[in-house]
Design an enzyme around this catalytic site. Structure first.
Site, mmCIF file in Angstrom:
data_model
loop_
_atom_site.group_PDB
_atom_site.id
_atom_site.type_symbol
_atom_site.label_atom_id
_atom_site.label_comp_id
_atom_site.label_asym_id
_atom_site.label_seq_id
_atom_site.Cartn_x
_atom_site.Cartn_y
_atom_site.Cartn_z
ATOM 1 N N ARG A 146 0.713 -1.360 -0.023
ATOM 2 C CA ARG A 146 0.125 -0.084 -0.100
ATOM 3 C C ARG A 146 1.084 1.368 -0.167
ATOM 4 N NH1 ARG A 146 2.302 1.718 3.839
ATOM 5 N NH2 ARG A 146 1.225 3.339 3.660
ATOM 6 N N GLY A 147 0.224 2.471 -0.198
ATOM 7 C CA GLY A 147 1.122 3.650 -0.350
ATOM 8 C C GLY A 147 1.143 3.898 -1.989
ATOM 9 N N ARG A 165 -7.394 -0.607 -6.892
ATOM 10 C CA ARG A 165 -7.877 0.628 -6.023
ATOM 11 C C ARG A 165 -7.840 1.954 -6.571
ATOM 12 N NH1 ARG A 165 -4.675 0.097 -1.099
ATOM 13 N NH2 ARG A 165 -6.126 1.690 -0.309
ATOM 14 N N ASP A 208 -2.500 10.229 -1.866
ATOM 15 C CA ASP A 208 -2.739 9.495 -3.041
ATOM 16 C C ASP A 208 -3.248 9.914 -4.300
ATOM 17 O OD1 ASP A 208 -3.062 6.381 -1.777
ATOM 18 O OD2 ASP A 208 -3.110 8.014 -0.192
ATOM 19 N N ASN A 267 -5.989 11.827 0.855
ATOM 20 C CA ASN A 267 -4.939 10.905 1.549
ATOM 21 C C ASN A 267 -5.682 10.150 2.280
ATOM 22 O OD1 ASN A 267 -1.959 10.511 1.995
ATOM 23 N ND2 ASN A 267 -2.425 11.476 4.078
ATOM 24 N N LYS A 268 -5.154 9.381 3.448
ATOM 25 C CA LYS A 268 -5.710 8.397 4.139
ATOM 26 C C LYS A 268 -6.669 9.060 5.126
ATOM 27 C CE LYS A 268 -4.856 4.925 4.059
ATOM 28 N NZ LYS A 268 -5.889 3.718 3.278
#
Length: 345
Positions: free
Chosen positions: A49-50, A90, A236, A246-247
């Site tokens: 992830r990332g 994703r 992201d 982002n998260k």
């Protein structure tokens, strides 16, 4: 054939190997991918992830697809299927689509060459090594924004595990230390997947940083106490106007930083900037399994009948972002104008 080996991934020429981030920091396990479908599953299941790491992984998945179907009559159709399978893993991380578009473009350029596999493998390796160099350059630009003795708050994981190597937001922190600055870090645990607690703290501790773990709901109070000098997060997807996905939880941190007069920086490579997406309103937000919220480390916290909402990302409006740090320099408002200029350099 050239090879790659970093903390997050390894390319042997035949196999793509990922450290399984679902088990860190308690166990170091690895997943070996021999097909593009196994790479796609690893991306979807959060083995990797990332955003930058996802992009590079997709590129190597594409290479495995080429190796599987090269020489077959249906090669071109199969490669469209490979791209679609990898792209559907994703939806929010734009690096994924950027890498796949680049790989497809390169394949079209070399489709009449004799050494297609070698050339398409080189393209994936170029993506990987360019990411490492971009992160190090970003770290130098961003490191200038921090002062000796600063304490930084970060959210989620943005280091060597979220990229090919070195990191985006953590790369900036590393860049500042490389300049001789003493930097301390507070890391949000980052519910519900705990990337901050499981990955960021582990990575920074191994790297010798003074790092302190806090739960997400402590961020405001830590700022109020004057313990934080800057916030640095990754991204992201960054829209053309600077709105940043982002998260989940990043937006809350940005609001708190604004309230307390603390600079809020986003660190991301150009591959994360999506000029085709006008604002954050158009960024697709992935909703993940409700069990990520129902369970914590395999322990059930609520009954199955309890409703759950689990968006994996949120969008921070551009007015809350002090600056965006890239490998081409530090960008400040107005983002609509200045982000475009990056691509003209």
């Amino acid at each position: 054939m050239s090879k790659l080996k970093t903390m997050s991934m390894e390319w042997t020429g035949e196999e793509f190997i990922l450290i399984d981030q679902r088990y860190l920091p308690l166990e170091e396990k690895y997943v070996t991918c021999k097909t593009y479908e196994e790479v796609a599953k690893s991306i979807k299941d959060m083995v990797v992830r990332g955003a930058p790491a996802i992009g590079a992984s997709a590129a190597f998945g594409y290479v495995l697809g080429v190796k599987e179907f090269i020489g077959k009559p249906e090669f071109e159709e199969k490669m469209k299927e490979v791209k679609k399978t990898l792209a559907n893993t994703r939806p929010t991380a734009v690096n994924l689509f950027w890498a796949l578009e680049r790989m497809e473009k390169r394949l079209n350029e070399i489709k009449n060459e004799e050494n297609i596999v070698e050339l398409i493998e080189k393209e994936a390796l170029d993506i990987a090594f360019e990411d490492i160099e971009a992160n190090k350059t970003m770290g130098r630009f961003g490191g200038e924004l921090l002062n000796d003795g600063d304490t930084v708050l970060t959210h989620c994981n943005t280091g060597s595990l979220a990229t090919v190597d070195y990191g985006t937001a953590l790369g900036v922190i590393r860049g500042a230390r490389d300049m001789g600055k003493d930097i301390k870090v507070y890391a949000d645990e980052t519910r519900p997947y705990l990337q901050g607690a499981r990955l960021t703290v582990w990575e920074l501790y191994k790297d010798g940083f003074d790092v302190t773990l806090i739960s997400d709901n402590m961020a405001g109070w830590v700022m109020k106490q004057g313990k934080i000098n800057a916030v640095i997060v990754g991204a992201d997807r960054i829209a053309a106007n600077g709105d940043t996905a982002n998260k989940i939880g990043t937006y809350s941190v940005a609001v708190l930083a604004k309230e307390h007069g603390i600079p809020f920086y986003v660190a991301a490579p150009l591959s994360t900037i999506d000029l085709d997406t006008p604002t954050g309103n158009e960024i697709p937000i992935e909703e993940r399994s409700h069990d990520e919220v129902r369970y914590c480390h395999k322990s059930k916290m609520v009954p199955e009948e309890i409703k759950v909402y689990n968006p994996a990302f949120d969008v921070t409006p551009n007015e809350l972002i002090t600056a965006i740090i890239t490998e081409k320099g530090v960008v400040r408002p107005p983002y609509n104008e200045n982000l475009k200029k990056l691509f003209e350099k």
